[in-house]
Motif scaffolding. Structure first.
Motif, short mmCIF file in Angstrom:
data_model
loop_
_atom_site.label_atom_id
_atom_site.label_comp_id
_atom_site.label_asym_id
_atom_site.label_seq_id
_atom_site.Cartn_x
_atom_site.Cartn_y
_atom_site.Cartn_z
N GLU A 14 -16.52 -2.14 5.29
CA GLU A 14 -16.75 -1.39 6.69
C GLU A 14 -15.53 -1.80 7.30
N GLY A 15 -14.78 -0.80 7.95
CA GLY A 15 -13.47 -1.28 8.76
C GLY A 15 -12.28 -0.36 8.30
N SER A 16 -11.19 -0.77 8.58
CA SER A 16 -9.84 0.00 8.33
C SER A 16 -8.93 -1.05 7.68
N PRO A 17 -8.03 -0.30 6.82
CA PRO A 17 -6.94 -1.08 6.02
C PRO A 17 -5.85 -2.01 6.72
N VAL A 18 -5.57 -2.98 6.09
CA VAL A 18 -4.43 -3.62 6.63
C VAL A 18 -3.35 -3.57 5.53
N ILE A 19 -2.11 -3.19 5.80
CA ILE A 19 -1.26 -2.80 4.63
C ILE A 19 0.02 -3.85 5.12
N GLY B 257 -11.38 1.71 3.82
CA GLY B 257 -12.05 0.58 4.05
C GLY B 257 -11.34 -0.80 4.63
N ALA B 258 -11.99 -1.80 5.00
CA ALA B 258 -11.29 -2.84 5.27
C ALA B 258 -10.77 -3.74 4.19
N VAL B 259 -9.69 -3.30 3.56
CA VAL B 259 -9.05 -3.72 2.40
C VAL B 259 -7.50 -4.30 2.82
N THR B 260 -7.16 -5.16 1.98
CA THR B 260 -5.79 -5.62 2.50
C THR B 260 -5.04 -5.26 1.43
N ILE B 261 -3.95 -4.87 1.64
CA ILE B 261 -2.74 -4.25 0.84
C ILE B 261 -1.62 -5.12 1.02
N GLY B 262 -1.26 -6.26 -0.06
CA GLY B 262 -0.18 -7.19 0.05
C GLY B 262 1.22 -6.47 0.19
N ASN B 263 2.14 -7.49 0.40
CA ASN B 263 3.45 -7.15 0.43
C ASN B 263 4.12 -6.63 -1.12
N ASN B 264 5.21 -5.59 -0.88
CA ASN B 264 5.78 -5.23 -2.09
C ASN B 264 4.77 -4.73 -2.96
N VAL B 265 3.98 -3.59 -2.51
CA VAL B 265 3.07 -2.91 -3.61
C VAL B 265 3.36 -1.38 -3.54
N LEU B 266 3.21 -1.09 -4.80
CA LEU B 266 3.70 0.57 -4.96
C LEU B 266 2.38 1.33 -5.13
N ILE B 267 1.90 2.24 -4.45
CA ILE B 267 0.59 2.97 -4.74
C ILE B 267 1.09 4.26 -5.25
N VAL B 268 0.71 4.50 -6.61
CA VAL B 268 0.98 6.00 -7.19
C VAL B 268 0.63 6.92 -6.58
N PRO B 269 1.04 8.18 -6.55
CA PRO B 269 0.41 9.38 -5.86
C PRO B 269 -0.89 9.48 -6.93
N ASN B 270 -1.84 10.07 -6.09
CA ASN B 270 -3.10 10.55 -6.20
C ASN B 270 -4.11 9.23 -6.43
N SER B 271 -3.64 8.11 -6.13
CA SER B 271 -4.38 6.79 -6.31
C SER B 271 -5.52 6.67 -5.40
N TYR B 272 -6.66 6.22 -5.66
CA TYR B 272 -7.91 5.99 -4.83
C TYR B 272 -8.13 4.32 -4.63
N VAL B 273 -7.83 3.64 -3.46
CA VAL B 273 -7.86 2.42 -3.35
C VAL B 273 -8.75 2.27 -2.44
N ASN B 274 -9.97 1.27 -2.86
CA ASN B 274 -10.91 0.92 -1.88
C ASN B 274 -11.30 -0.64 -1.89
N PHE B 275 -10.24 -1.43 -2.48
CA PHE B 275 -10.43 -2.92 -2.58
C PHE B 275 -9.08 -3.37 -2.40
N ASP B 276 -9.10 -4.79 -2.19
CA ASP B 276 -7.88 -5.38 -1.77
C ASP B 276 -6.85 -5.44 -3.16
N VAL B 277 -5.51 -5.48 -2.62
CA VAL B 277 -4.56 -5.26 -3.51
C VAL B 277 -3.56 -6.52 -3.28
N PRO B 278 -3.52 -7.30 -4.41
CA PRO B 278 -2.30 -8.52 -4.36
C PRO B 278 -1.14 -8.18 -4.13
#
Length: 184
Positions: A117-122, A136-157
């Motif tokens: 519950e909440g909003s992302p931090v990128i 969601g309240a997920v954290t996307i780390g530095n130097n991350v590439l999110i490919v087109p059409n991806s669905y992210v609802n978890f933290d990304v290192p």
């Protein structure tokens, strides 16, 4: 750091040149840059009542015209770059780091219930491809590439490539090399 400096850094990402105020104004013929300029002005004047109202009205007009749903409350670092215009939604509680690229069709949204519950931090130097969804309240780390059409609802290192639906993480030291140009 002055608000003009932030706008300069946003525009530098597009042109690779430091621009004068007049050159920035001339570049506003580009819808992406025009919207970023108006967004930054609305953020700059949020504490001055009359200017706040004026810039919010102007911003609302261009949100409708260009299809960007980004609000002045959204915390966005310098060097913000919108790759294409149209159909972009970012929740006002989202935090976005420096030198981030966001393509068209992206949704960065709030989750209203559940464990996220909440909003992302990128983080910094994140490239988000066309039609990607981050919720969601997920954290996307530095130097991350999110490919087109991806669905992210978890933290990304940090130092990762994210692809697919459901998304998978692939560690990559140079994930955004060649994607994030003209860093400030």
């Amino acid at each position: 750091m002055s608000d003009y400096s932030i706008i300069q850094k946003d525009f530098y990402r597009e042109s690779g040149k430091w621009l004068s105020r007049i050159e920035i104004w001339k570049k506003c013929i580009n819808p992406n840059l025009h919207f970023v300029y108006i967004l930054r002005m609305a953020q700059k004047h949020h504490k001055i009542r009359l200017l706040n109202i004026f810039w919010r009205i102007v911003l609302r007009h261009y949100q409708i015209k260009y299809g960007f749903q980004i609000y002045p409350e959204t915390q966005i670092g310098e060097g913000f770059y919108l790759g294409h215009w149209g159909s972009l939604v970012i929740n006002p509680d989202t935090i976005i780091g420096k030198n981030c690229n966001i393509a068209q069709g992206v949704t960065i949204g709030q989750q209203n219930r559940g464990k996220n519950e909440g909003s992302p931090v990128i983080g910094d130097e994140v490239w988000i491809g066309t039609n990607a969804v981050i919720v969601g309240a997920v954290t996307i780390g530095n130097n991350v590439l999110i490919v087109p059409n991806s669905y992210v609802n978890f933290d990304v290192p940090p130092n990762s490539v994210v692809l697919g639906n459901p998304a998978k993480i692939i560690p990559a030291e140079n994930a955004t090399k060649g994607y994030i140009n003209r860093k400030v």
